[in-house]
Scaffold this motif. Structure first.
Motif, PDB file in Angstrom:
ATOM      1  N   VAL A 520      41.028  34.864  44.068  1.00 13.11           N
ATOM      2  CA  VAL A 520      40.191  34.758  42.883  1.00 13.11           C
ATOM      3  C   VAL A 520      40.707  35.673  41.776  1.00 13.11           C
ATOM      4  O   VAL A 520      40.796  35.279  40.601  1.00 13.11           O
ATOM      5  CB  VAL A 520      38.725  35.099  43.229  1.00 13.11           C
ATOM      6  N   LEU A 521      41.044  36.906  42.122  1.00 11.55           N
ATOM      7  CA  LEU A 521      41.586  37.832  41.119  1.00 11.55           C
ATOM      8  C   LEU A 521      42.859  37.279  40.490  1.00 11.55           C
ATOM      9  O   LEU A 521      43.070  37.372  39.273  1.00 11.55           O
ATOM     10  CB  LEU A 521      41.869  39.191  41.765  1.00 11.55           C
ATOM     11  N   THR A 522      43.707  36.701  41.308  1.00 10.20           N
ATOM     12  CA  THR A 522      44.959  36.160  40.802  1.00 10.20           C
ATOM     13  C   THR A 522      44.718  34.939  39.925  1.00 10.20           C
ATOM     14  O   THR A 522      45.369  34.759  38.888  1.00 10.20           O
ATOM     15  CB  THR A 522      45.899  35.817  41.968  1.00 10.20           C
ATOM     16  N   ASP A 524      42.018  34.343  38.131  1.00 11.72           N
ATOM     17  CA  ASP A 524      41.493  34.847  36.864  1.00 11.72           C
ATOM     18  C   ASP A 524      42.616  35.388  35.979  1.00 11.72           C
ATOM     19  O   ASP A 524      42.639  35.138  34.766  1.00 11.72           O
ATOM     20  CB  ASP A 524      40.465  35.953  37.124  1.00 11.72           C
ATOM     21  N   ALA A 525      43.521  36.146  36.583  1.00  7.15           N
ATOM     22  CA  ALA A 525      44.628  36.725  35.810  1.00  7.15           C
ATOM     23  C   ALA A 525      45.496  35.625  35.201  1.00  7.15           C
ATOM     24  O   ALA A 525      45.942  35.733  34.054  1.00  7.15           O
ATOM     25  CB  ALA A 525      45.467  37.637  36.703  1.00  7.15           C
ATOM     26  N   ALA A 527      44.562  32.536  34.376  1.00  4.46           N
ATOM     27  CA  ALA A 527      43.840  31.895  33.281  1.00  4.46           C
ATOM     28  C   ALA A 527      43.849  32.768  32.036  1.00  4.46           C
ATOM     29  O   ALA A 527      44.029  32.275  30.913  1.00  4.46           O
ATOM     30  CB  ALA A 527      42.401  31.597  33.709  1.00  4.46           C
ATOM     31  N   GLU A 528      43.647  34.066  32.208  1.00  5.65           N
ATOM     32  CA  GLU A 528      43.648  34.978  31.063  1.00  5.65           C
ATOM     33  C   GLU A 528      45.015  35.059  30.407  1.00  5.65           C
ATOM     34  O   GLU A 528      45.116  35.340  29.203  1.00  5.65           O
ATOM     35  CB  GLU A 528      43.198  36.364  31.518  1.00  5.65           C
ATOM     36  N   GLN A 646      47.383  40.719  37.308  1.00 11.79           N
ATOM     37  CA  GLN A 646      47.571  40.538  35.876  1.00 11.79           C
ATOM     38  C   GLN A 646      49.027  40.752  35.478  1.00 11.79           C
ATOM     39  O   GLN A 646      49.539  40.077  34.593  1.00 11.79           O
ATOM     40  CB  GLN A 646      46.656  41.493  35.112  1.00 11.79           C
TER      41      GLN A 646
END
Length: 923
Positions: A520-522, A524-525, A527-528, A646
């Motif tokens: 999930v963290l990856t 999100d990173a 997409a950002e 990120q």
């Protein structure tokens, strides 16, 4: 089409310029004058009879005397035309080396019919000392003469030569300009058109690169080096440099100068330069600032080819003296106030720095202005295991620049990745042309330093306020294809991926993980960072689930579960990379107590694969890793591993951006029709005659300028009385009968803020009331009012140009109207704009969807926007006096693009030729 050949502002070819010949030799180019008679005569009298015959068609002392007299402005008895004509009709440029005249080029206007034909022609002549043939003297002089002639409004050169004079005919043919030959018996006339073109700039670039690389050979591949100021005291800079030269295994001859020691670090020292047994090619100056000019002068007199000055603290006078000495003696200069330089080539092994460690040999070229940043980059590359081809600390960058290093790396046969840290740009447009060419061969990465101004929102609607230095720099990077990071850490992250992996074809990423939270963290990173995680499709999902443990999911992110084994993960990554559904794979891995394989084994699934030649990048996110980024050894090459999702996503986004840039055509600069630069120059010159200090043009001058470039305005009228305003309103009112009144006085920028605007006026009474209101409030300022029909509805845009003193003209585009002050929704590109630049400008602002029909409206006249931006670009390129032009709002409708309000500010500036080959001069 109207002529663009009208005389321009005075040429800004510098009175004295230094430039490089094809072999790297520095020559001085300057105008000829009365004091040069004897030198010119000696030049001609030193020629062989054959060269004199080729130059004058007859070997005659009288011809040489007449030529010398023409340069000096004298008359020769019996030939009054030998005297130089006054004004701009004649110009002579001389090339000198070490005080000796080695070449001359001159023109004299012969015809001027700009009104009827748009042509102004001039006869040219060229002569080069016989000992200096085939070194590019004549070509360099012609380039400078072309620049001066263009600025004077000359459109073509004519030159007569003997048909057997193959050398001079080749000079004209190779210049890169359109050249026609007309043969008449034994003679030939060459007609050279001076219109600038990509072909000419490409030819100039090639000559610039050839000369620049040759001049850097003694800097980066010296056969001998001397350290001046090599001290005995531990910790001294000169001693540290000498130690690095010794321990680095420099392959050439090494000398040291120290009047107070017999040896330093085992190297025999000499009391001064004059006592050296051999003239060194490169001298490293590690002496106090006040001793630098004297040491440089001694080097120049001895014949040293290049200097590296690590000394800091030079004042303005010392700086100018140092550079003047280098120019006078033809020495290239690195620094001052720098860390030094290094070249890891096996047959050179030069480390003339005072860094603590030797750079490892490799393929990364590094150039920095800050020594501290240089140390950080070298240290970071060493941790990654990325070796360096050459390293140059530019310091205060008096001479050798980032542009020079890009040219060197293009040609050195070793460099595959360029890393730059530049705090300033001496010639950004020349840098951009070099970078555009070089980055198609290798990635160029930089740190976008000095972004503090980015925190200041554009608080004014006029163009100079909107154009921050950050925006200007970013425009340069985007147009040149440079990967710009926000920090040294981000630069190293991107370098790790670009060095080790193929470029992704696009932005589609598959994330695979052994822990759902890490996935999930990856995601999100990604997409950002502007990346996408596409659905994998049922067939691929089935294939992936077939190789993973029970309980795995494959919706992207792919959760392989904590029980995944090495072979299972390897098969999953292989399927994703080969599927064609994604452009890159990110594996986010964490050690778990229930894993079927150790953490090392999971990592090995990425680095040891049977399909070693992946055409899609694969990277790891290892959340337990100590280093921000490292390169994992693989069976073939390396795989980047990041501690932060990120960081991995940013690196992939930079790689995808490079893919997009490489896929784009280089673009061409269109030539809009229906423009009249001569008319615009006349208007600007007339204003500056009345206002020598410059200022904001009035509505009439603004309209004249826009009309000259075919930029559509809303109909308007100027009124200085109430009655005039009423008459104008009656004439201009639209179908709805409504008009607008705008008060005007010089320097008024924000009509809305000043309440100097009345809208929706209907009938004489309302027009009179609005005019009287202006008189009451602005009577002491107001010079008149602008009357316009009320504009129909449409998308309000902002378009403008600003002349940056360093970067040149910049074109801005974005959301307009009063919202421009709040939203600051602008994009920018450096002029001249290519067709591709225009497309980027239109699509870059956040308001771009409105132009294509987003928000419920239909698409606006996109071709009209393109034309507006191209014409603004040409306006800015043609008129250096144009400090800024602000069209706000510009009304965009499906049927047309119309400027509703225009402000233009001019200054008494002269034209600059950013592509003229010349070495830097201190400002």
């Amino acid at each position: 089409m109207a002529s663009s050949a009208a005389p321009r502002s005075p040429a800004t070819v510098p009175d004295i310029a230094h430039a490089l010949l094809s072999d790297g030799t520095t020559v001085r180019i300057r105008p000829g004058g009365p004091a040069d008679h004897d030198a010119v005569l000696r030049l001609y009298e030193g020629m062989s009879p054959e060269h004199l015959r080729l130059r004058f068609f007859v070997a005659s002392h009288r011809s040489a005397e007449q030529a010398a007299a023409r340069v000096a402005g004298r008359s020769v008895p019996g030939n009054p035309r030998s005297a130089r004509r006054g004004g701009s009709g004649y110009r002579a440029l001389l090339a000198e080396h070490d005080g000796h005249l080695v070449g001359i080029a001159e023109y004299e206007t012969t015809s001027a019919d700009a009104i009827n034909t748009g042509t102004v022609t001039a006869d040219i002549a060229l002569a080069v000392d016989g000992h200096w043939h085939h070194r590019g003297v004549g070509t360099l002089l012609l380039e400078h003469l072309v620049s001066a002639a263009r600025a004077a409004g000359i459109t073509a050169f004519t030159a007569d030569a003997l048909a057997e004079n193959h050398e001079v005919l080749k000079v004209f043919a190779d210049l890169g300009l359109s050249t026609a030959r007309h043969f008449e018996g034994t003679e030939v006339q060459c007609v050279v058109q001076l219109a600038q073109s990509d072909a000419y700039l490409t030819s100039v670039d090639f000559r610039d690169r050839t000369a620049g690389v040759a001049s850097l050979r003694p800097v980066l591949r010296p056969e001998s080096v001397v350290v001046i100021g090599a001290g005995r005291k531990p910790g001294s800079v000169g001693r540290a440099i000498l130690r690095n030269l010794c321990t680095g295994g420099f392959t050439g001859r090494l000398f040291a100068v120290n009047p107070n020691a017999a040896t330093v670090l085992g190297v025999h020292t000499h009391p001064d330069l004059a006592s050296l047994p051999h003239v060194p090619e490169l001298a490293v100056l590690a002496v106090p600032a006040d001793q630098v000019p004297a040491a440089a002068e001694e080097c120049g007199k001895l014949g040293v080819a290049a200097l590296v000055s690590v000394s800091a603290g030079l004042d303005a006078a010392q700086a100018r003296t140092l550079l003047d000495i280098c120019r006078a003696h033809g020495m290239r200069l690195v620094g001052p106030n720098c860390l030094g330089l290094a070249n890891t080539e096996p047959d050179v092994r030069l480390n003339a720095t005072f860094a603590a460690a030797h750079p490892q040999p490799g393929t990364a070229g590094v150039a920095v202005q800050s020594g501290g940043v240089g140390i950080a980059l070298l240290s970071g590359l060493a941790r990654l295991g990325v070796g360096v081809s050459s390293f140059v600390s530019l310091g205060d960058k008096y001479d050798v620049s980032g542009n020079d290093l890009l040219q060197w790396w293009e040609c050195d046969g070793r460099t595959e990745l360029a890393l730059l840290h530049l705090e300033s740009f001496g010639n950004p447009r020349a840098f951009a042309r070099t970078a555009r060419r070089a980055t198609r061969r290798m990635p160029i990465l930089t740190v976008d330093a000095g972004r503090t101004e980015a925190g200041r929102a554009a608080a004014a609607s006029h163009t100079s306020a909107a154009a921050t230095s950050t925006m200007t720099r970013q425009a340069l990077f985007q147009q040149a294809g440079i990967t710009a990071a926000r920090s040294v850490g981000e630069l190293l992250e991107a370098a790790a991926l670009l060095h080790s992996q193929p470029l992704p074809a696009g932005t589609r990423v598959a994330v695979v993980t052994n822990a759902g939270g890490a996935g999930v963290l990856t995601a999100d990173a990604c997409a950002e960072a502007g990346l996408t995680l596409p659905p994998l499709g049922t067939d691929l999902i089935d294939d992936v689930l077939a190789v993973l443990p029970e309980g795995a999911t494959a919706t992207n992110p792919v959760d392989a579960t904590a029980a995944v084994g090495e072979e299972q993960l390897r098969a999953c990554v292989r399927l994703l990379a080969a599927s064609g559904r994604v452009d890159a794979v990110l594996a986010a891995l964490v050690p778990t107590a229930v894993a079927a394989a150790t953490g090392d084994a999971l990592v090995r699934s990425l680095t040891h694969t049977p399909d070693r030649r992946r055409d899609r990048p694969v990277a790891a996110v290892l959340l337990d890793q100590d280093l921000p980024v490292r390169l994992l050894p693989a069976e073939e090459g390396t795989v980047p591993a990041y501690a932060d999702p990120q960081a991995a996503a940013r690196a992939l986004a930079h790689a995808a951006a490079r893919t997009r840039w490489l896929a784009q055509p280089s673009g061409t600069v269109p030539d809009p029709d229906g423009i009249d630069p001569a008319r615009a120059h006349t208007a600007i010159d007339a204003y500056l005659d009345r206002h020598p200090e410059g200022g904001w043009l009035g509505p009439r001058e603004c309209a004249e300028l826009l009309d000259a470039y075919g930029i559509r305005q809303l109909p308007w009228a100027w009124a200085e009385t109430e009655d005039d305003a009423v008459l104008a309103a009656e004439r201009l009112k639209g179908p709805d009968g409504l008009v607008v009144l705008k008060a005007h006085w010089p320097g008024l920028l924000h009509k809305s803020q000043e309440h100097a605007l009345h809208l929706d006026l209907r009938g004489d009474a309302q027009v009179r009331a609005a005019y009287r209101d202006f008189e009451v409030r602005f009577g002491h300022l107001m010079t008149g009012v602008v009357v316009q029909p009320l504009a129909p509805r449409g998308v309000e845009l902002f378009a403008g140009v600003v002349q940056d003193e360093v970067f040149g003209p910049l074109v801005l585009f974005g959301h307009g109207g009063t919202a421009t002050e709040v939203l600051a929704d602008h994009a920018a590109r450096l002029a001249p704009l290519t067709d591709h630049d225009v497309h980027e400008l239109i699509t870059a602002p956040r308001c771009a969807p409105l132009l294509f029909g987003g928000g419920g409206g239909g698409p606006v006249d996109l071709e009209g926007i393109e034309q507006l931006l191209l014409r603004l670009s040409r306006l800015a390129s043609d008129l250096p006096q144009l400090a800024e032009a602000d069209l706000n709002p510009v009304l965009a409708r499906p049927d047309r693009i119309t400027a509703l309000d225009v402000r233009v500010r001019v200054l008494p500036r002269r034209a600059q030729d950013p592509y003229l080959r010349q070495l830097r001069r201190l400002r």
